[in-house]
Design a protein around this motif. Structure first.
Motif, PDB file in Angstrom:
ATOM      1  N   LEU A  74      -4.895   6.747  -1.742  1.00  0.00           N
ATOM      2  CA  LEU A  74      -4.518   5.397  -1.327  1.00  0.00           C
ATOM      3  C   LEU A  74      -4.388   4.507  -2.559  1.00  0.00           C
ATOM      4  N   PHE A  75      -3.216   3.917  -2.725  1.00  0.00           N
ATOM      5  CA  PHE A  75      -2.970   2.984  -3.821  1.00  0.00           C
ATOM      6  C   PHE A  75      -2.532   1.644  -3.237  1.00  0.00           C
ATOM      7  N   GLN A  76      -3.011   0.563  -3.846  1.00  0.00           N
ATOM      8  CA  GLN A  76      -2.639  -0.777  -3.409  1.00  0.00           C
ATOM      9  C   GLN A  76      -2.365  -1.659  -4.614  1.00  0.00           C
ATOM     10  N   GLU A  77      -1.606  -2.714  -4.355  1.00  0.00           N
ATOM     11  CA  GLU A  77      -1.417  -3.712  -5.398  1.00  0.00           C
ATOM     12  C   GLU A  77      -2.736  -4.446  -5.657  1.00  0.00           C
ATOM     13  N   TRP A  78      -2.969  -4.787  -6.910  1.00  0.00           N
ATOM     14  CA  TRP A  78      -4.129  -5.598  -7.266  1.00  0.00           C
ATOM     15  C   TRP A  78      -3.894  -7.034  -6.811  1.00  0.00           C
ATOM     16  N   VAL A  79      -4.871  -7.578  -6.094  1.00  0.00           N
ATOM     17  CA  VAL A  79      -4.767  -8.950  -5.608  1.00  0.00           C
ATOM     18  C   VAL A  79      -5.670  -9.826  -6.470  1.00  0.00           C
ATOM     19  N   PRO A  80      -5.110 -10.803  -7.189  1.00  0.00           N
ATOM     20  CA  PRO A  80      -5.957 -11.693  -7.996  1.00  0.00           C
ATOM     21  C   PRO A  80      -7.005 -12.367  -7.131  1.00  0.00           C
ATOM     22  N   ASP A  91       0.420   9.018 -12.164  1.00  0.00           N
ATOM     23  CA  ASP A  91       1.185  10.254 -11.945  1.00  0.00           C
ATOM     24  C   ASP A  91       0.407  11.492 -12.383  1.00  0.00           C
ATOM     25  N   HIS A  92      -0.928  11.404 -12.331  1.00  0.00           N
ATOM     26  CA  HIS A  92      -1.765  12.539 -12.725  1.00  0.00           C
ATOM     27  C   HIS A  92      -1.573  13.688 -11.744  1.00  0.00           C
ATOM     28  N   PRO A  93      -1.504  14.923 -12.244  1.00  0.00           N
ATOM     29  CA  PRO A  93      -1.284  16.070 -11.340  1.00  0.00           C
ATOM     30  C   PRO A  93      -2.338  16.224 -10.252  1.00  0.00           C
ATOM     31  N   SER A  94      -3.558  15.729 -10.465  1.00  0.00           N
ATOM     32  CA  SER A  94      -4.611  15.880  -9.460  1.00  0.00           C
ATOM     33  C   SER A  94      -4.291  15.129  -8.171  1.00  0.00           C
ATOM     34  N   ILE A  95      -3.370  14.177  -8.241  1.00  0.00           N
ATOM     35  CA  ILE A  95      -2.988  13.441  -7.038  1.00  0.00           C
ATOM     36  C   ILE A  95      -2.424  14.385  -5.982  1.00  0.00           C
ATOM     37  N   SER A  96      -1.836  15.483  -6.407  1.00  0.00           N
ATOM     38  CA  SER A  96      -1.223  16.422  -5.465  1.00  0.00           C
ATOM     39  C   SER A  96      -2.242  17.182  -4.635  1.00  0.00           C
ATOM     40  N   THR A  97      -3.535  17.090  -4.965  1.00  0.00           N
ATOM     41  CA  THR A  97      -4.539  17.912  -4.278  1.00  0.00           C
ATOM     42  C   THR A  97      -4.927  17.371  -2.913  1.00  0.00           C
ATOM     43  N   THR A 143       0.834  -1.199   0.000  1.00  0.00           N
ATOM     44  CA  THR A 143       0.000   0.000   0.000  1.00  0.00           C
ATOM     45  C   THR A 143       0.867   1.245   0.000  1.00  0.00           C
ATOM     46  N   LEU A 144       0.400   2.269  -0.708  1.00  0.00           N
ATOM     47  CA  LEU A 144       1.039   3.584  -0.692  1.00  0.00           C
ATOM     48  C   LEU A 144      -0.024   4.638  -0.432  1.00  0.00           C
ATOM     49  N   ILE A 145       0.277   5.569   0.480  1.00  0.00           N
ATOM     50  CA  ILE A 145      -0.548   6.758   0.694  1.00  0.00           C
ATOM     51  C   ILE A 145       0.316   7.959   0.338  1.00  0.00           C
ATOM     52  N   THR A 146      -0.167   8.787  -0.566  1.00  0.00           N
ATOM     53  CA  THR A 146       0.666   9.891  -1.032  1.00  0.00           C
ATOM     54  C   THR A 146      -0.175  10.991  -1.662  1.00  0.00           C
ATOM     55  N   ASN A 147       0.412  12.186  -1.739  1.00  0.00           N
ATOM     56  CA  ASN A 147      -0.120  13.246  -2.595  1.00  0.00           C
ATOM     57  C   ASN A 147       0.941  13.672  -3.600  1.00  0.00           C
ATOM     58  N   ASP A 148       1.922  12.804  -3.803  1.00  0.00           N
ATOM     59  CA  ASP A 148       3.029  13.060  -4.725  1.00  0.00           C
ATOM     60  C   ASP A 148       2.824  12.234  -5.996  1.00  0.00           C
ATOM     61  N   PRO A 149       2.489  12.861  -7.128  1.00  0.00           N
ATOM     62  CA  PRO A 149       2.263  12.089  -8.357  1.00  0.00           C
ATOM     63  C   PRO A 149       3.459  11.233  -8.759  1.00  0.00           C
ATOM     64  N   GLU A 150       4.667  11.740  -8.519  1.00  0.00           N
ATOM     65  CA  GLU A 150       5.852  10.964  -8.898  1.00  0.00           C
ATOM     66  C   GLU A 150       5.958   9.694  -8.064  1.00  0.00           C
ATOM     67  N   ALA A 151       5.680   9.802  -6.765  1.00  0.00           N
ATOM     68  CA  ALA A 151       5.717   8.616  -5.902  1.00  0.00           C
ATOM     69  C   ALA A 151       4.647   7.614  -6.310  1.00  0.00           C
ATOM     70  N   ALA A 152       3.477   8.121  -6.684  1.00  0.00           N
ATOM     71  CA  ALA A 152       2.400   7.227  -7.123  1.00  0.00           C
ATOM     72  C   ALA A 152       2.796   6.497  -8.400  1.00  0.00           C
ATOM     73  N   GLY A 153       3.416   7.223  -9.324  1.00  0.00           N
ATOM     74  CA  GLY A 153       3.851   6.585 -10.564  1.00  0.00           C
ATOM     75  C   GLY A 153       4.908   5.537 -10.331  1.00  0.00           C
ATOM     76  N   GLU A 154       5.846   5.819  -9.424  1.00  0.00           N
ATOM     77  CA  GLU A 154       6.889   4.840  -9.115  1.00  0.00           C
ATOM     78  C   GLU A 154       6.298   3.595  -8.455  1.00  0.00           C
ATOM     79  N   PHE A 155       5.308   3.780  -7.589  1.00  0.00           N
ATOM     80  CA  PHE A 155       4.660   2.637  -6.946  1.00  0.00           C
ATOM     81  C   PHE A 155       3.958   1.776  -7.993  1.00  0.00           C
ATOM     82  N   ALA A 156       3.207   2.417  -8.879  1.00  0.00           N
ATOM     83  CA  ALA A 156       2.426   1.668  -9.870  1.00  0.00           C
ATOM     84  C   ALA A 156       3.304   0.875 -10.821  1.00  0.00           C
ATOM     85  N   THR A 157       4.456   1.412 -11.169  1.00  0.00           N
ATOM     86  CA  THR A 157       5.337   0.703 -12.102  1.00  0.00           C
ATOM     87  C   THR A 157       6.266  -0.271 -11.389  1.00  0.00           C
TER      88      THR A 157
END
Length: 329
Positions: free
Chosen positions: A206-212, A196-202, A146-160
């Motif tokens: 909460l982002f999580q890995e997809w669980v099959p 990494d959408h700019p709206s994440i900064s607002t 899990t990642l909690i952030t308002n940083d689009p760059e951190a969100a993009g790094e987590f997703a990839t």
């Protein structure tokens, strides 16, 4: 009419879940006093005294019924709404009256010597997803990365970086209207460019890995009783978040593994709660992953679909015929 030895049900005007409990308590002959805190002070009169160590005594009264506060056996705290004050009051006066009602009226209720389902302060703490995820992991339950952030760059790094799809989830239920239509925000699988959408900064996201998932499970716990039901999604939308398409769902009673039983009981003990509606994902290989727990979650749809006797277990607890005492904090 005075109601003694009653269960006090605090909830709003429309609450089918509370209705189930009230109907069962009525069937058992247990007195019930239903009220909404929004009735205070115009439709709900309070008078209570304290004299020594015996505790608070007095009454809570509507035009038709009076509740003996010293004889309340339990409080079912569902979804009460905020006290309402005359529009003729200035905003400043309403603010003062609201604060006084919360600390005076609400404080008195919390001081009653009875069991609560759930204790409101502890339930409020447990609704914080970062807190419950930590407690779930400490209790031996598997939780998604899990990642909690308002940083689009951190969100993009987590997703990839997680090597599998990522999911966005709101921290709280988001519902409203848009162009005259009811809308809601559910969990969603991130698409390219979302993370990494700019709206994440607002605000916090909460982002999580997809669980099959083979299916999901709603595990409702009332004190030490567990009621588990598989939820099978039969649409693409429900496969991501089953709340988005109830019509596509089918249900089946199941038995949780022993390690899950131990984990959820340990978690509720740490949260000091007598009730929890747990959501799990079950993978194709049979592994259970904790998603969240709602300390006051709906259960009627599960009971209706499966026949699991959840209402009866709640009433047993409120009547004091089973379980441990849980007081508010």
């Amino acid at each position: 009419m005075t109601t003694a030895d009653a269960v006090l049900v605090l909830t709003g005007a429309f609450d089918p879940t509370a209705d189930l409990v009230i109907e069962e308590l009525n069937r058992r002959g247990t007195p019930v006093f239903r009220a909404d805190t929004a009735w205070f002070p115009s439709r709900l009169a309070l008078s209570a005294s304290l004299d020594g160590a015996a505790g608070w005594y007095g009454t809570l009264a509507t035009e038709r019924r009076t509740l003996d506060l010293s004889a309340v056996r339990a409080v079912y705290y569902r979804r009460p709404t905020a006290p309402e004050f005359p529009e003729s009051m200035s905003p400043e006066a309403r603010g003062v009256a609201s604060a006084e009602a919360r600390r005076g009226f609400g404080g008195l209720l919390s001081a009653l010597r009875c069991r609560w389902l759930p204790p409101p302060g502890r339930a409020a703490d447990a609704e914080y997803k970062p807190f419950q995820l930590r407690v779930a992991a400490e209790s031996g339950l598997r939780v998604p990365r899990t990642l909690i952030t308002n940083d689009p760059e951190a969100a993009g790094e987590f997703a990839t970086g997680i090597g599998k799809p990522a999911v966005y989830k709101p921290f709280t239920p988001i519902r409203g209207t848009l162009d005259g239509c009811s809308v809601a925000v559910y969990a969603s699988v991130l698409q390219p460019g979302d993370a990494d959408h700019p709206s994440i900064s607002t605000t916090a996201h909460l982002f999580q890995e997809w669980v099959p998932k083979a299916h999901e499970v709603r595990l409702t716990v009332v004190d030490d009783q567990l009621f588990a039901a598989e939820i099978h999604a039969n649409s693409d939308a429900a496969q991501v978040d089953w709340r988005s398409d109830y019509d596509s769902l089918t249900y089946r009673v199941c038995e949780p593994p022993s390690e899950i039983t131990v984990g959820v009981r340990r978690m509720l003990e740490r949260l000091a709660l007598p009730y929890g509606a747990f959501d799990f994902v079950v993978s194709p290989s049979g592994e259970w992953t904790f998603l969240e727990v709602n300390p006051n979650g709906q259960y009627g749809f599960i009971e209706q679909a499966t026949g699991l006797p959840i209402t009866a277990a709640i009433c047993d607890y409120l009547e004091g015929s089973t379980g441990h005492d849980q007081r508010p904090r």
